[in-house]
Motif scaffolding. Structure first.
Motif, short mmCIF file in Angstrom:
data_model
loop_
_atom_site.label_atom_id
_atom_site.label_comp_id
_atom_site.label_asym_id
_atom_site.label_seq_id
_atom_site.Cartn_x
_atom_site.Cartn_y
_atom_site.Cartn_z
N TRP A 164 0.83 -1.20 0.00
CA TRP A 164 0.00 0.00 0.00
C TRP A 164 0.87 1.26 0.00
CZ3 TRP A 164 -4.74 1.55 -1.01
CH2 TRP A 164 -5.18 2.80 -0.54
N ALA A 165 1.90 1.27 0.83
CA ALA A 165 2.77 2.45 0.93
C ALA A 165 3.53 2.71 -0.36
CB ALA A 165 3.73 2.28 2.10
N LYS A 166 3.78 1.65 -1.15
CA LYS A 166 4.41 1.86 -2.46
C LYS A 166 3.49 2.62 -3.39
CE LYS A 166 7.23 -2.38 -2.49
NZ LYS A 166 7.37 -3.71 -3.15
N MET A 167 2.18 2.36 -3.28
CA MET A 167 1.20 2.99 -4.17
C MET A 167 0.81 4.38 -3.72
SD MET A 167 -1.44 -0.16 -5.05
CE MET A 167 -1.86 -0.51 -3.33
N VAL A 168 0.78 4.60 -2.41
CA VAL A 168 0.15 5.81 -1.87
C VAL A 168 1.08 6.49 -0.86
CG1 VAL A 168 -1.92 6.74 -0.77
CG2 VAL A 168 -2.05 4.61 -2.05
N GLN A 169 1.38 7.76 -1.11
CA GLN A 169 2.14 8.58 -0.15
C GLN A 169 1.47 9.96 -0.07
OE1 GLN A 169 4.50 7.98 1.96
NE2 GLN A 169 4.83 5.85 1.36
N PRO A 170 1.06 10.39 1.13
CA PRO A 170 1.04 9.64 2.39
C PRO A 170 0.07 8.46 2.29
CG PRO A 170 -0.28 11.60 2.62
CD PRO A 170 0.37 11.70 1.26
N PHE A 171 0.12 7.56 3.27
CA PHE A 171 -0.68 6.35 3.13
C PHE A 171 -2.16 6.56 3.42
CE2 PHE A 171 0.64 6.01 7.63
CZ PHE A 171 -0.55 5.70 8.25
N PHE A 172 -2.54 7.76 3.94
CA PHE A 172 -3.96 8.01 4.23
C PHE A 172 -4.24 9.50 4.28
CE2 PHE A 172 -7.16 9.16 7.41
CZ PHE A 172 -8.27 8.54 6.88
N ARG A 173 -5.38 9.88 3.74
CA ARG A 173 -5.96 11.20 3.98
C ARG A 173 -7.46 11.03 4.14
NH1 ARG A 173 -2.76 15.26 -0.23
NH2 ARG A 173 -0.85 15.42 1.02
N PRO A 174 -8.05 11.73 5.11
CA PRO A 174 -9.50 11.58 5.31
C PRO A 174 -10.27 12.04 4.08
CG PRO A 174 -8.64 13.41 6.61
CD PRO A 174 -7.45 12.68 6.08
N ASP A 175 -11.30 11.26 3.74
CA ASP A 175 -12.24 11.54 2.66
C ASP A 175 -11.70 11.25 1.27
OD1 ASP A 175 -14.32 12.12 4.41
OD2 ASP A 175 -13.70 14.21 4.58
N TRP A 176 -10.50 10.65 1.16
CA TRP A 176 -10.26 9.90 -0.06
C TRP A 176 -11.39 8.88 -0.15
CZ3 TRP A 176 -4.37 8.39 0.48
CH2 TRP A 176 -3.58 9.47 0.01
N ARG A 177 -11.71 8.49 -1.38
CA ARG A 177 -12.84 7.56 -1.56
C ARG A 177 -12.38 6.28 -2.24
NH1 ARG A 177 -16.58 11.94 -4.67
NH2 ARG A 177 -16.10 13.70 -3.28
N ILE A 178 -13.10 5.22 -1.93
CA ILE A 178 -12.99 3.98 -2.70
C ILE A 178 -14.33 3.76 -3.40
CG2 ILE A 178 -12.76 1.48 -2.61
CD1 ILE A 178 -10.74 1.79 -0.38
N GLU A 179 -14.29 3.74 -4.74
CA GLU A 179 -15.47 3.44 -5.54
C GLU A 179 -15.47 1.95 -5.86
OE1 GLU A 179 -15.93 5.72 -9.05
OE2 GLU A 179 -16.49 7.55 -7.98
N VAL A 180 -16.62 1.31 -5.62
CA VAL A 180 -16.77 -0.12 -5.91
C VAL A 180 -17.69 -0.27 -7.13
CG1 VAL A 180 -17.57 -2.34 -5.05
CG2 VAL A 180 -16.51 -0.71 -3.47
N TRP A 181 -17.13 -0.86 -8.19
CA TRP A 181 -17.87 -1.15 -9.42
C TRP A 181 -17.96 -2.67 -9.55
CZ3 TRP A 181 -19.71 2.55 -13.00
CH2 TRP A 181 -19.38 3.88 -12.71
N ARG A 182 -19.14 -3.15 -9.96
CA ARG A 182 -19.36 -4.59 -10.02
C ARG A 182 -20.21 -4.96 -11.23
NH1 ARG A 182 -23.40 -8.18 -8.35
NH2 ARG A 182 -22.64 -10.21 -7.63
N SER A 183 -19.80 -6.03 -11.90
CA SER A 183 -20.63 -6.67 -12.93
C SER A 183 -21.10 -8.00 -12.36
CB SER A 183 -19.83 -6.91 -14.21
OG SER A 183 -20.56 -7.77 -15.09
N PRO A 184 -22.41 -8.25 -12.29
CA PRO A 184 -22.90 -9.46 -11.63
C PRO A 184 -22.61 -10.75 -12.40
CG PRO A 184 -24.72 -8.22 -12.56
CD PRO A 184 -23.52 -7.36 -12.70
#
Length: 401
Positions: free
Chosen positions: A46-66
């Protein structure tokens, strides 16, 4: 087999990158309440992908095909609020668990802060319009006020990124006072009021609400516009949050798409005759008696009385509204607690796939205990493990009649 795309966005809803190499994730969707997400990574990855490793209200969008051939649909967009970094005892691997809530959490961040008995804290209106007016006055840029009733955009969510659907005037009219209360709690109470009023008079429409992710133009984002900036919109829904599928596949233990159902019928706390007492003293006090005769006639002993004080009501319509609410609160309980399963079906069982045959907020036909019900899917729980294996259940625990 279902497929997923998960995206990390910044706090404006612009995509940063697709999320891969996760250990597992799980999320919920709710027709009534806050929905949540949790997602686990190896901390070093995770730390390789994201610096800093967290900020409040970043979002994760979940997309799904059933299933194959069905387009990706966005399940929700969850605002991250809590990282947990820890070292697993069994293998000493450092891990991060990210936790977030959907847009409903925005309502949880505001209060009705204005003085008591003002236009901001005591209202009479259609329930759906009142919900929207409260949200505008406590959350919306250009319409947000401070404790003294002066326009104050410092309290508002970012301009243009949070919107409120136009008034539709579909719900019953009520009066409510709510100074110093949490906005989400107020809106939930109004929703519950609409349910109670619908119980006593079916022409009073049930009102649901939600805070849904949208493009800033106001239409739902699609994968065709992969980096469109997205925001949130407060919306209301009349009668049902999802789709009426009562003419579709029946859910039952025999069809192997219903798990561990429990049916309860209780008349212990029933109230079917209400005396609402308004303004005045003794013989000069306004009193309205309202009965549910169909319930009273269930037995020769079944008249169950209640008294409700409504000294703040000044006319008969106000007393009638209080009576409707009291009868709704005192209705007998017919409750079916059921778990809906995500099932591909088979030779002797019907298909009941989440996202195709049923979804959050849908009304489904259920057969159990020799009775036929129409049951709403209140919550959906989804979990995906490190092998991509999916576990999905829909949950209901509500009135069955």
């Amino acid at each position: 087999m279902a497929t997923y795309e998960l995206w990390l966005t910044d706090d404006s809803g612009r995509r940063m990158f697709a999320l891969e190499k996760y250990n597992n994730f799980a999320y919920s969707r709710s027709a009534y309440y806050l929905s949540t997400l949790q997602m686990q990574f190896n901390f070093k990855e995770w730390a390789k992908m994201v610096q800093p490793f967290f900020r409040p209200d970043w979002r994760i969008e979940v997309w799904r095909s059933p299933a194959y051939g069905y387009p990706m649909q966005r399940e929700d967009a969850y605002m991250l609020r809590k990282p947990e970094v820890y070292t697993r005892e069994e293998d000493a691997i450092q891990t991060i668990m990210l936790r977030g809530r959907n847009g409903m959490d925005l309502l949880n961040r505001r209060y009705a802060i204005q003085y008591t008995d003002t236009q901001f804290t005591t209202k009479t209106d259609y329930i759906d319009d009142m919900m929207k007016e409260i949200v505008r006055e406590q959350c919306l840029y250009g319409s947000c006020y401070d404790y003294a009733g002066v326009l104050d955009n410092d309290r508002a969510f970012p301009q243009g990124e949070f919107t409120v659907q136009a008034d539709l005037s579909l719900g019953p009219s009520v009066k409510l006072a709510f100074a110093d209360r949490n906005v989400l709690d107020i809106i939930k109470e109004l929703m519950e009021l609409s349910f109670n009023m619908n119980y006593t008079l079916s022409t009073n429409r049930k009102i649901y609400f939600g805070v849904v992710p949208v493009e800033l133009t106001g239409t739902t984002a699609t994968l065709a516009e992969p980096n469109a900036q997205t925001g949130y919109e407060f919306r209301t829904f009349a009668d049902l949050r999802g789709t009426d599928r009562t003419d579709g596949v029946t859910f039952s233990v025999e069809n192997e798409n219903l798990k561990a159902p429990t049916y309860i019928e209780s008349h212990f706390d029933e109230v079917n005759a209400v005396f609402v007492k308004g303004q005045g003293v003794d013989s000069g006090r306004a009193v309205l008696e309202v009965e549910n005769l169909s319930l009273i006639k269930k037995s020769r002993w079944n008249r169950c009385e209640g008294v409700r004080s409504a000294t703040y009501e000044t006319d008969a319509s106000g007393l009638q509204g209080e009576a409707d609410v009291a009868l709704g609160e005192g209705k007998p309980i017919f409750n079916l607690d059921a778990v809906f399963l995500n099932s591909p079906g088979g030779h002797n069982t019907p298909r009941s796939l989440y996202g195709i045959d049923w979804d959050m907020g849908d009304l489904l036909p259920v057969s159990y205990a020799g009775k036929q019900f129409e049951i709403e899917v209140v919550n959906v729980y989804v979990a995906v493990n490190e092998n991509g294996e999916e576990t999905i259940t829909g949950r209901n625990a509500q009135d069955a009649e």
